[in-house]
Design a protein around this motif. Structure first.
Motif, mmCIF file in Angstrom:
data_model
loop_
_atom_site.group_PDB
_atom_site.id
_atom_site.type_symbol
_atom_site.label_atom_id
_atom_site.label_comp_id
_atom_site.label_asym_id
_atom_site.label_seq_id
_atom_site.Cartn_x
_atom_site.Cartn_y
_atom_site.Cartn_z
ATOM 1 N N VAL A 65 43.875 70.853 19.845
ATOM 2 C CA VAL A 65 43.143 72.045 19.254
ATOM 3 C C VAL A 65 42.079 72.431 19.899
ATOM 4 O O VAL A 65 42.031 73.669 20.206
ATOM 5 N N HIS A 68 43.576 74.398 23.064
ATOM 6 C CA HIS A 68 44.216 75.849 22.398
ATOM 7 C C HIS A 68 43.108 76.772 22.146
ATOM 8 O O HIS A 68 43.431 77.908 22.702
ATOM 9 N N LYS A 69 42.030 76.471 21.755
ATOM 10 C CA LYS A 69 40.846 77.497 21.543
ATOM 11 C C LYS A 69 40.501 77.769 23.048
ATOM 12 O O LYS A 69 40.176 78.911 23.107
ATOM 13 N N CYS A 70 40.215 76.741 23.889
ATOM 14 C CA CYS A 70 39.677 77.286 25.234
ATOM 15 C C CYS A 70 40.620 78.090 25.975
ATOM 16 O O CYS A 70 40.221 79.031 26.833
ATOM 17 N N ALA A 72 42.706 79.969 24.893
ATOM 18 C CA ALA A 72 42.808 81.316 24.088
ATOM 19 C C ALA A 72 41.859 82.234 24.915
ATOM 20 O O ALA A 72 41.859 83.480 25.114
ATOM 21 N N GLU A 73 40.815 81.648 25.094
ATOM 22 C CA GLU A 73 39.666 82.510 25.666
ATOM 23 C C GLU A 73 39.782 82.698 27.211
ATOM 24 O O GLU A 73 39.513 83.840 27.533
ATOM 25 N N GLU A 77 48.332 81.241 26.050
ATOM 26 C CA GLU A 77 48.693 80.650 24.500
ATOM 27 C C GLU A 77 48.998 79.286 24.820
ATOM 28 O O GLU A 77 49.913 78.787 25.318
ATOM 29 N N CYS A 148 39.866 73.263 30.794
ATOM 30 C CA CYS A 148 39.883 72.796 29.406
ATOM 31 C C CYS A 148 39.952 71.439 28.820
ATOM 32 O O CYS A 148 39.006 71.395 28.112
ATOM 33 N N SER A 152 36.893 69.392 26.932
ATOM 34 C CA SER A 152 37.302 68.575 25.739
ATOM 35 C C SER A 152 36.834 67.263 25.682
ATOM 36 O O SER A 152 36.330 66.445 24.943
ATOM 37 N N ASN A 300 38.303 73.037 12.741
ATOM 38 C CA ASN A 300 38.888 73.796 13.803
ATOM 39 C C ASN A 300 40.436 73.918 13.460
ATOM 40 O O ASN A 300 41.146 75.057 14.267
ATOM 41 N N GLU A 303 42.524 77.196 12.985
ATOM 42 C CA GLU A 303 42.730 78.295 14.173
ATOM 43 C C GLU A 303 43.922 77.843 15.130
ATOM 44 O O GLU A 303 44.241 78.790 15.955
ATOM 45 N N ALA A 304 44.105 76.706 14.957
ATOM 46 C CA ALA A 304 45.189 76.252 15.867
ATOM 47 C C ALA A 304 46.747 76.488 15.290
ATOM 48 O O ALA A 304 47.814 76.262 15.914
#
Length: 305
Positions: A65, A68-70, A72-73, A77, A148, A152, A300, A303-304
């Motif tokens: 997760v 995934h967020k990192c 996306a920035e 994807e 990323c 993490s 979080n 968001e994933a």
């Protein structure tokens, strides 16, 4: 050949955490208190399971997760597929990733296994698709993916995991070898061979761990990427099923299964004595990491998905 190893652990590429075991008893070892699980031969539960890589892992999910967020920035994807709460291991596996063996399992799978996680065929296919997608993204943007994952590690503080997993695997491996040499195990192996004589195998091995022999196993089985879940039709020949059922029946009647289980339990508990301080410290760290991962997922995960 699909040897029926008791110690077949799944090792994902990302960080993982230890699964807690119910029914623990405290044992004082060299000044440190080690929590030992209650014995359960049907699940082949052993003292070191709580320090081994679990098949269902909250830390792995939390890391995915985060990545995934990192990603996306970074404009990438990173597909995440999380199993819903309450997901269990497949029926052929215990929580620590050991293969189980019983008459019921032999009748269904022969010497093969269920999926390691109990997913529907659709969920398994979705998970495999997500894995392929992540690998492709990592190949396309290796620096971003590596960055990323490094982030993490800093956020989730997972470094102690690998230290305890490496230590536990080392101890467990030695204990497994020692257990095979216990006199009661060797004596039970002789009785197992006598029991298996009626199976009519021309290449019956000396010990059950070397089953199935070449005369039974053609090296086949389902493709590694084939989606599978409990309840699916499993392609097992009548001969393999016959021998597998005879094998597990003879292991029980000869006393081999119980002798090996007790020997491996004793060997692990004894070997843990010299590492008690480390294991107690690592165990506390793993509990903290698991709680941290669960908290991160709770905040979080939406968001994933």
């Amino acid at each position: 050949m699909r040897k029926r190893s008791r110690f077949a652990l799944l090792v994902p590429a990302a960080v993982v955490a230890s699964a807690a075991l119910a029914g623990c008893a405290t044992a004082a070892v060299q000044g440190a208190d080690l929590d030992l699980p209650a014995k359960n031969q049907s699940q082949w539960r052993l003292p070191l399971d709580q320090y081994l890589l679990p098949l269902i892992d909250v830390e792995y999910d939390a890391q995915q997760v985060f990545v995934h967020k990192c990603m996306a920035e970074a404009g990438r994807e990173w597909v995440v597929r999380l199993d819903p709460p309450g997901t269990t291991t497949g029926e052929s596996w215990n929580a620590a990733g050991r293969k189980l063996f019983s008459v019921e399992l032999a009748e269904t799978y022969g010497y093969g296994n269920s999926g390691q996680i109990a997913r529907s065929p659709e969920a398994e296919q979705a998970w495999l698709n997500g894995e392929r997608s992540r690998r492709a993204v990592a190949e396309q943007a290796p620096e971003a993916a590596e960055g990323c994952f490094e982030q993490s590690t800093a956020v989730l503080d997972d470094e102690p995991s690998w230290q305890v997993y490496d230590l536990a695997m080392e101890i467990a491996g030695g204990a497994s070898g020692d257990a095979q040499e216990f006199p009661e195990v060797e004596e039970a192996a002789s009785r197992w061979r006598e029991c298996m004589a009626d199976a009519g195998l021309p290449d019956l091995p000396a010990v059950p761990e070397e089953m199935p022999p070449a005369s039974v196993d053609d090296g086949g089985g389902p493709a590694i990427d084939a989606p599978y879940s409990v309840g699916d039709e499993f392609d097992v020949s009548a001969e393999e099923r016959r021998v597998a059922v005879a094998d597990t029946t003879c292991q029980d009647s000869s006393g081999y299964a119980s002798a090996l289980y007790d020997a491996e339990w004793e060997a692990q508990a004894e070997a843990m004595e010299s590492h008690a301080d480390d294991l107690v410290r690592y165990g506390a760290q793993l509990e903290e990491q698991r709680a941290r991962a669960e908290s991160y997922l709770a905040e979080n995960t939406p968001e994933a998905r």
